[in-house]
Scaffold this motif. Structure first.
Motif, PDB file in Angstrom:
ATOM      1  N   ALA A  78     -13.166 -44.339   6.699  1.00  0.00           N
ATOM      2  CA  ALA A  78     -13.393 -45.344   5.661  1.00  0.00           C
ATOM      3  C   ALA A  78     -14.085 -46.575   6.251  1.00  0.00           C
ATOM      4  CB  ALA A  78     -12.065 -45.732   5.014  1.00  0.00           C
ATOM      5  N   ASN A  79     -13.630 -47.017   7.412  1.00  0.00           N
ATOM      6  CA  ASN A  79     -14.252 -48.184   8.048  1.00  0.00           C
ATOM      7  C   ASN A  79     -15.688 -47.905   8.459  1.00  0.00           C
ATOM      8  OD1 ASN A  79     -12.207 -50.032   7.718  1.00  0.00           O
ATOM      9  ND2 ASN A  79     -11.244 -49.589   9.671  1.00  0.00           N
ATOM     10  N   GLU A  80     -15.979 -46.688   8.896  1.00  0.00           N
ATOM     11  CA  GLU A  80     -17.358 -46.322   9.219  1.00  0.00           C
ATOM     12  C   GLU A  80     -18.235 -46.376   7.969  1.00  0.00           C
ATOM     13  OE1 GLU A  80     -17.118 -42.521  11.129  1.00  0.00           O
ATOM     14  OE2 GLU A  80     -16.320 -43.367  12.985  1.00  0.00           O
ATOM     15  N   LEU A  81     -17.699 -45.907   6.846  1.00  0.00           N
ATOM     16  CA  LEU A  81     -18.443 -45.965   5.581  1.00  0.00           C
ATOM     17  C   LEU A  81     -18.756 -47.405   5.191  1.00  0.00           C
ATOM     18  CD1 LEU A  81     -16.984 -43.405   3.017  1.00  0.00           C
ATOM     19  CD2 LEU A  81     -19.352 -43.710   3.636  1.00  0.00           C
ATOM     20  N   ILE A  82     -17.788 -48.280   5.378  1.00  0.00           N
ATOM     21  CA  ILE A  82     -18.003 -49.691   5.053  1.00  0.00           C
ATOM     22  C   ILE A  82     -19.140 -50.241   5.912  1.00  0.00           C
ATOM     23  CG2 ILE A  82     -16.981 -52.001   5.153  1.00  0.00           C
ATOM     24  CD1 ILE A  82     -14.266 -50.557   4.489  1.00  0.00           C
ATOM     25  N   GLY A  83     -19.132 -49.907   7.198  1.00  0.00           N
ATOM     26  CA  GLY A  83     -20.199 -50.364   8.089  1.00  0.00           C
ATOM     27  C   GLY A  83     -21.559 -49.809   7.704  1.00  0.00           C
ATOM     28  N   LEU A  84     -21.599 -48.521   7.377  1.00  0.00           N
ATOM     29  CA  LEU A  84     -22.866 -47.887   7.001  1.00  0.00           C
ATOM     30  C   LEU A  84     -23.453 -48.475   5.728  1.00  0.00           C
ATOM     31  CD1 LEU A  84     -22.086 -44.114   7.673  1.00  0.00           C
ATOM     32  CD2 LEU A  84     -23.786 -45.520   8.847  1.00  0.00           C
ATOM     33  N   GLY A 144     -18.053 -57.319 -11.013  1.00  0.00           N
ATOM     34  CA  GLY A 144     -17.629 -58.398 -10.131  1.00  0.00           C
ATOM     35  C   GLY A 144     -16.423 -58.074  -9.279  1.00  0.00           C
ATOM     36  N   VAL A 145     -15.997 -56.809  -9.291  1.00  0.00           N
ATOM     37  CA  VAL A 145     -14.855 -56.394  -8.485  1.00  0.00           C
ATOM     38  C   VAL A 145     -15.319 -55.304  -7.528  1.00  0.00           C
ATOM     39  CG1 VAL A 145     -12.529 -55.411  -8.504  1.00  0.00           C
ATOM     40  CG2 VAL A 145     -13.252 -56.929 -10.359  1.00  0.00           C
ATOM     41  N   LEU A 146     -14.999 -55.472  -6.249  1.00  0.00           N
ATOM     42  CA  LEU A 146     -15.275 -54.463  -5.235  1.00  0.00           C
ATOM     43  C   LEU A 146     -14.023 -53.607  -5.109  1.00  0.00           C
ATOM     44  CD1 LEU A 146     -17.221 -53.400  -3.024  1.00  0.00           C
ATOM     45  CD2 LEU A 146     -16.104 -54.993  -1.453  1.00  0.00           C
ATOM     46  N   TYR A 147     -14.175 -52.322  -5.369  1.00  0.00           N
ATOM     47  CA  TYR A 147     -13.043 -51.401  -5.342  1.00  0.00           C
ATOM     48  C   TYR A 147     -13.085 -50.515  -4.113  1.00  0.00           C
ATOM     49  CZ  TYR A 147     -12.405 -52.436 -10.332  1.00  0.00           C
ATOM     50  OH  TYR A 147     -12.194 -53.051 -11.533  1.00  0.00           O
ATOM     51  N   PHE A 148     -11.933 -50.350  -3.493  1.00  0.00           N
ATOM     52  CA  PHE A 148     -11.725 -49.337  -2.467  1.00  0.00           C
ATOM     53  C   PHE A 148     -10.662 -48.413  -3.036  1.00  0.00           C
ATOM     54  CE2 PHE A 148     -13.187 -53.028  -0.055  1.00  0.00           C
ATOM     55  CZ  PHE A 148     -14.236 -52.463   0.647  1.00  0.00           C
ATOM     56  N   ILE A 149     -11.019 -47.147  -3.191  1.00  0.00           N
ATOM     57  CA  ILE A 149     -10.163 -46.202  -3.909  1.00  0.00           C
ATOM     58  C   ILE A 149      -9.990 -44.934  -3.083  1.00  0.00           C
ATOM     59  CG2 ILE A 149      -9.961 -44.785  -6.008  1.00  0.00           C
ATOM     60  CD1 ILE A 149     -11.891 -46.852  -7.330  1.00  0.00           C
ATOM     61  N   ILE A 150      -8.769 -44.424  -3.069  1.00  0.00           N
ATOM     62  CA  ILE A 150      -8.542 -43.082  -2.542  1.00  0.00           C
ATOM     63  C   ILE A 150      -7.995 -42.243  -3.686  1.00  0.00           C
ATOM     64  CG2 ILE A 150      -7.177 -41.599  -1.031  1.00  0.00           C
ATOM     65  CD1 ILE A 150      -7.343 -43.716   1.096  1.00  0.00           C
ATOM     66  N   GLU A 151      -8.728 -41.189  -4.015  1.00  0.00           N
ATOM     67  CA  GLU A 151      -8.254 -40.212  -4.999  1.00  0.00           C
ATOM     68  C   GLU A 151      -7.695 -39.034  -4.219  1.00  0.00           C
ATOM     69  OE1 GLU A 151     -11.517 -39.308  -7.578  1.00  0.00           O
ATOM     70  OE2 GLU A 151     -11.412 -41.254  -8.570  1.00  0.00           O
ATOM     71  N   GLU A 152      -6.397 -38.828  -4.330  1.00  0.00           N
ATOM     72  CA  GLU A 152      -5.758 -37.761  -3.570  1.00  0.00           C
ATOM     73  C   GLU A 152      -6.091 -36.398  -4.163  1.00  0.00           C
ATOM     74  OE1 GLU A 152      -1.674 -38.309  -2.217  1.00  0.00           O
ATOM     75  OE2 GLU A 152      -1.800 -40.333  -3.067  1.00  0.00           O
ATOM     76  N   VAL A 175     -10.465 -38.364  -1.443  1.00  0.00           N
ATOM     77  CA  VAL A 175     -11.831 -38.859  -1.448  1.00  0.00           C
ATOM     78  C   VAL A 175     -11.755 -40.379  -1.441  1.00  0.00           C
ATOM     79  CG1 VAL A 175     -13.987 -38.980  -2.747  1.00  0.00           C
ATOM     80  CG2 VAL A 175     -12.680 -36.852  -2.704  1.00  0.00           C
ATOM     81  N   PHE A 176     -12.394 -40.991  -0.443  1.00  0.00           N
ATOM     82  CA  PHE A 176     -12.452 -42.441  -0.339  1.00  0.00           C
ATOM     83  C   PHE A 176     -13.720 -42.905  -1.038  1.00  0.00           C
ATOM     84  CE2 PHE A 176     -13.920 -46.281   1.912  1.00  0.00           C
ATOM     85  CZ  PHE A 176     -12.833 -47.107   1.688  1.00  0.00           C
TER      86      PHE A 176
END
Length: 111
Positions: A68-74, A26-34, A43-44
């Motif tokens: 990252a925004n392009e990935l969200i759109g795709l 139930g949680v949408l995560y946006f993560i960047i692993e450096e 890695v986003f």
């Protein structure tokens, strides 16, 4: 159970928790692993609970947010399939969070 076995199991539990974090349903995560090399890269990832929706290599600056925004759109259709009640950002700067939320609003995703 011996003390040594208990301590060994406890140590392994903490190692597993650190290297394989537990994500909540139930949680949408946006993560960047450096990544250590090359510098300022990572890695986003987009996850809903423990389900990985998308990932891509990014830089930790403005062009990285564009990717990252392009990935969200795709992957908007896939994101819509997963019910999420809240959004969590992990290792994402506040200015980047604002841009991600603006992108989600433009394509009709709940924020």
């Amino acid at each position: 159970m011996s003390v040594n076995t208990f301590l060994s199991d406890l140590k392994q539990f903490f190692i597993d928790s650190f290297t394989s974090p537990v994500y909540q349903d139930g949680v949408l995560y946006f993560i960047i692993e450096e990544l250590p090399n090359p510098r300022d890269s990572g890695v986003f990832k987009i996850l809903c609970g423990s389900t990985q929706i998308a990932l891509d290599a990014v830089t930790l600056d403005e062009p990285g947010v564009v990717i990252a925004n392009e990935l969200i759109g795709l992957h908007a259709a896939t994101i819509r399939k997963y019910p999420y009640e809240k959004i969590e950002y992990v290792n994402i700067a506040p200015w980047a969070q604002v841009k991600i939320e603006a992108r989600m609003a433009r394509i009709g995703l709940w924020i």
